[in-house]
Scaffold this motif. Structure first.
Motif, PDB file in Angstrom:
ATOM      1  N   MET A 157      -8.244   3.930  -6.061  1.00 40.56           N
ATOM      2  CA  MET A 157      -8.688   2.917  -7.017  1.00 40.56           C
ATOM      3  C   MET A 157      -7.572   1.904  -7.265  1.00 40.56           C
ATOM      4  N   ASN A 158      -7.932   0.649  -7.340  1.00 35.39           N
ATOM      5  CA  ASN A 158      -7.000  -0.403  -7.728  1.00 35.39           C
ATOM      6  C   ASN A 158      -5.677  -0.344  -6.953  1.00 35.39           C
ATOM      7  N   GLU A 159      -5.787  -0.220  -5.653  1.00 36.39           N
ATOM      8  CA  GLU A 159      -4.580  -0.119  -4.827  1.00 36.39           C
ATOM      9  C   GLU A 159      -3.711  -1.367  -4.945  1.00 36.39           C
ATOM     10  N   GLU A 160      -4.352  -2.525  -5.072  1.00 33.30           N
ATOM     11  CA  GLU A 160      -3.590  -3.773  -5.179  1.00 33.30           C
ATOM     12  C   GLU A 160      -2.762  -3.809  -6.459  1.00 33.30           C
ATOM     13  N   ILE A 161      -3.346  -3.376  -7.565  1.00 33.80           N
ATOM     14  CA  ILE A 161      -2.618  -3.358  -8.835  1.00 33.80           C
ATOM     15  C   ILE A 161      -1.466  -2.365  -8.775  1.00 33.80           C
ATOM     16  N   LYS A 162      -1.709  -1.203  -8.185  1.00 35.84           N
ATOM     17  CA  LYS A 162      -0.650  -0.195  -8.083  1.00 35.84           C
ATOM     18  C   LYS A 162       0.518  -0.720  -7.245  1.00 35.84           C
ATOM     19  N   ARG A 163       0.211  -1.428  -6.164  1.00 36.05           N
ATOM     20  CA  ARG A 163       1.287  -2.009  -5.342  1.00 36.05           C
ATOM     21  C   ARG A 163       2.055  -3.058  -6.129  1.00 36.05           C
ATOM     22  N   ALA A 164       1.329  -3.843  -6.934  1.00 36.37           N
ATOM     23  CA  ALA A 164       1.991  -4.881  -7.729  1.00 36.37           C
ATOM     24  C   ALA A 164       2.922  -4.271  -8.772  1.00 36.37           C
ATOM     25  N   ILE A 165       2.486  -3.174  -9.387  1.00 31.60           N
ATOM     26  CA  ILE A 165       3.337  -2.484 -10.368  1.00 31.60           C
ATOM     27  C   ILE A 165       4.587  -1.946  -9.679  1.00 31.60           C
ATOM     28  N   THR A 166       4.407  -1.364  -8.521  1.00 30.22           N
ATOM     29  CA  THR A 166       5.556  -0.830  -7.777  1.00 30.22           C
ATOM     30  C   THR A 166       6.557  -1.932  -7.441  1.00 30.22           C
ATOM     31  N   GLU A 167       6.046  -3.089  -7.051  1.00 29.34           N
ATOM     32  CA  GLU A 167       6.949  -4.195  -6.730  1.00 29.34           C
ATOM     33  C   GLU A 167       7.711  -4.676  -7.954  1.00 29.34           C
ATOM     34  N   LYS A 168       7.055  -4.692  -9.101  1.00 27.35           N
ATOM     35  CA  LYS A 168       7.752  -5.076 -10.332  1.00 27.35           C
ATOM     36  C   LYS A 168       8.865  -4.084 -10.647  1.00 27.35           C
ATOM     37  N   ILE A 169       8.586  -2.803 -10.459  1.00 30.38           N
ATOM     38  CA  ILE A 169       9.603  -1.781 -10.706  1.00 30.38           C
ATOM     39  C   ILE A 169      10.758  -1.943  -9.724  1.00 30.38           C
ATOM     40  N   ARG A 170      10.438  -2.197  -8.463  1.00 28.56           N
ATOM     41  CA  ARG A 170      11.486  -2.395  -7.454  1.00 28.56           C
ATOM     42  C   ARG A 170      12.399  -3.570  -7.817  1.00 28.56           C
ATOM     43  N   SER A 171      11.819  -4.601  -8.400  1.00 30.51           N
ATOM     44  CA  SER A 171      12.572  -5.828  -8.683  1.00 30.51           C
ATOM     45  C   SER A 171      13.383  -5.744  -9.971  1.00 30.51           C
ATOM     46  N   ALA A 172      13.128  -4.746 -10.792  1.00 27.85           N
ATOM     47  CA  ALA A 172      13.784  -4.657 -12.101  1.00 27.85           C
ATOM     48  C   ALA A 172      15.031  -3.783 -12.028  1.00 27.85           C
ATOM     49  N   ASP A 173      16.062  -4.193 -12.738  1.00 30.75           N
ATOM     50  CA  ASP A 173      17.256  -3.353 -12.875  1.00 30.75           C
ATOM     51  C   ASP A 173      17.118  -2.387 -14.045  1.00 30.75           C
TER      52      ASP A 173
END
Length: 326
Positions: free
Chosen positions: A1-17
């Motif tokens: 479910m909502n694979e696109e949203i989950k990927r977007a959340i992961t990218e935000k986490i990757r980009s944050a210190d």
């Protein structure tokens, strides 16, 4: 479910210190389980990042899971990613600085009445926010790591919000995710003993509820407890709320309500039901929540009686037009 949203959340986490996890005030098992379980998984997955779980209050009920991190100064939020968990509306956030963050993500399983943040992942059909977090972690095993501690936190969140897998929000996916978490070595008996056994000292309160419960014509059960009685019985806020549980399981009684006086004189309302949707009723009394598990607030005994009357009318209509409710 909502694979696109989950990927977007992961990218935000990757980009944050710095990632700061927050939840709602007066946290329940799901709020605590999702925040602490996600914190543990993120610390395992991104050891180079600053990962925190910050809240203004705690829950004795699930205190065995651990505690939040110490409060951070407001300036720590300026360049942080805040992920608000299990928090339907901004006013419910248990962190005064949450909305001063550089970026905000909402992950929740309540109805999306008030969207907020740059990204919202909301699935009201889910049993718990903890189920959603576990799904996120399992969906990307190359990124996320889970251990027994994280699995236990998330499992407790699911167990408590699904009513031990009894509520209608429990799906096959809920059970599959819970099973995968159990595969990390979770011992359920100690968890259930902590969550679902009462202390002997609660017996007088159980007797109070049984002696003061009211039943309407159509089968709404309710009771009221004032501040004086709460103090006489030595009840904490959470213990007073547990009185609701003493009314469930009565045949033909499909709605049960607990009215608990707060220190400021307002009355906290907990609504539970079988079959019948009660969150619309809760919303008319400054509340909301899930279809069959909601909360509200009333400001007088007269208003309490009005809510009970509306609940009775709602239940009468349901019984008149539906079958199979036993």
């Amino acid at each position: 479910m909502n694979e696109e949203i989950k990927r977007a959340i992961t990218e935000k986490i990757r980009s944050a210190d710095r990632v700061i996890l927050c939840r709602h005030v007066r946290p329940d098992g799901d709020a605590v389980g999702s925040s602490l379980g996600f914190r543990r998984a993120l610390r395992l997955s991104f050891p180079e990042k600053e990962i925190y779980s910050i809240g203004t209050d705690a829950s004795d009920y699930v205190g065995f899971l651990g505690s939040d991190d110490p409060a951070l100064p407001e300036e720590a939020y300026e360049n942080a990613l805040v992920i608000l968990l299990d928090t339907a509306t901004p006013d419910r956030a248990a962190n005064p600085f949450a909305f001063t963050a550089k970026d905000i993500v909402k992950i929740d399983h309540h109805e999306d009445v008030t969207p907020y943040g740059s990204l919202q992942w909301v699935e009201p059909e889910r049993s718990a926010t903890s189920e959603m977090i576990a799904d996120l972690l399992f969906s990307d095993p190359d990124t996320y790591k889970i251990d027994l501690e994280a699995a236990t936190d998330l499992f407790v969140g699911i167990v408590t919000d699904s009513g031990r897998f009894r509520y209608s929000c429990t799906s096959g996916e809920t059970m599959r995710i819970a099973g995968r978490l159990m595969d990390f070595g979770i011992e359920t008996e100690p968890i259930y003993s902590r969550l679902f056994l009462d202390d002997f000292g609660t017996m007088p309160y159980r007797a109070y509820v049984c002696g003061n419960v009211r039943k309407t014509e159509n089968g709404v059960l309710s009771f009221y407890i004032d501040q004086k009685t709460q103090k006489e019985l030595g009840l904490s806020r959470e213990q007073a709320s547990d009185g609701l549980l003493y009314m469930e399981g009565i045949r033909d009684c499909l709605i049960w309500l607990a009215f608990i006086e707060n220190e400021d004189g307002t009355i906290r309302v907990r609504l539970r039901s079988r079959f019948v949707t009660v969150n619309g009723l809760a919303s008319r009394y400054r509340g909301g929540g899930h279809d069959r598990a909601s909360g509200a607030t009333v400001y007088s005994l007269d208003e309490m009686e009005a809510l009970i009357a509306e609940a009775d009318e709602l239940l009468g209509e349901y019984k008149k037009n539906n079958e199979g409710w036993v």
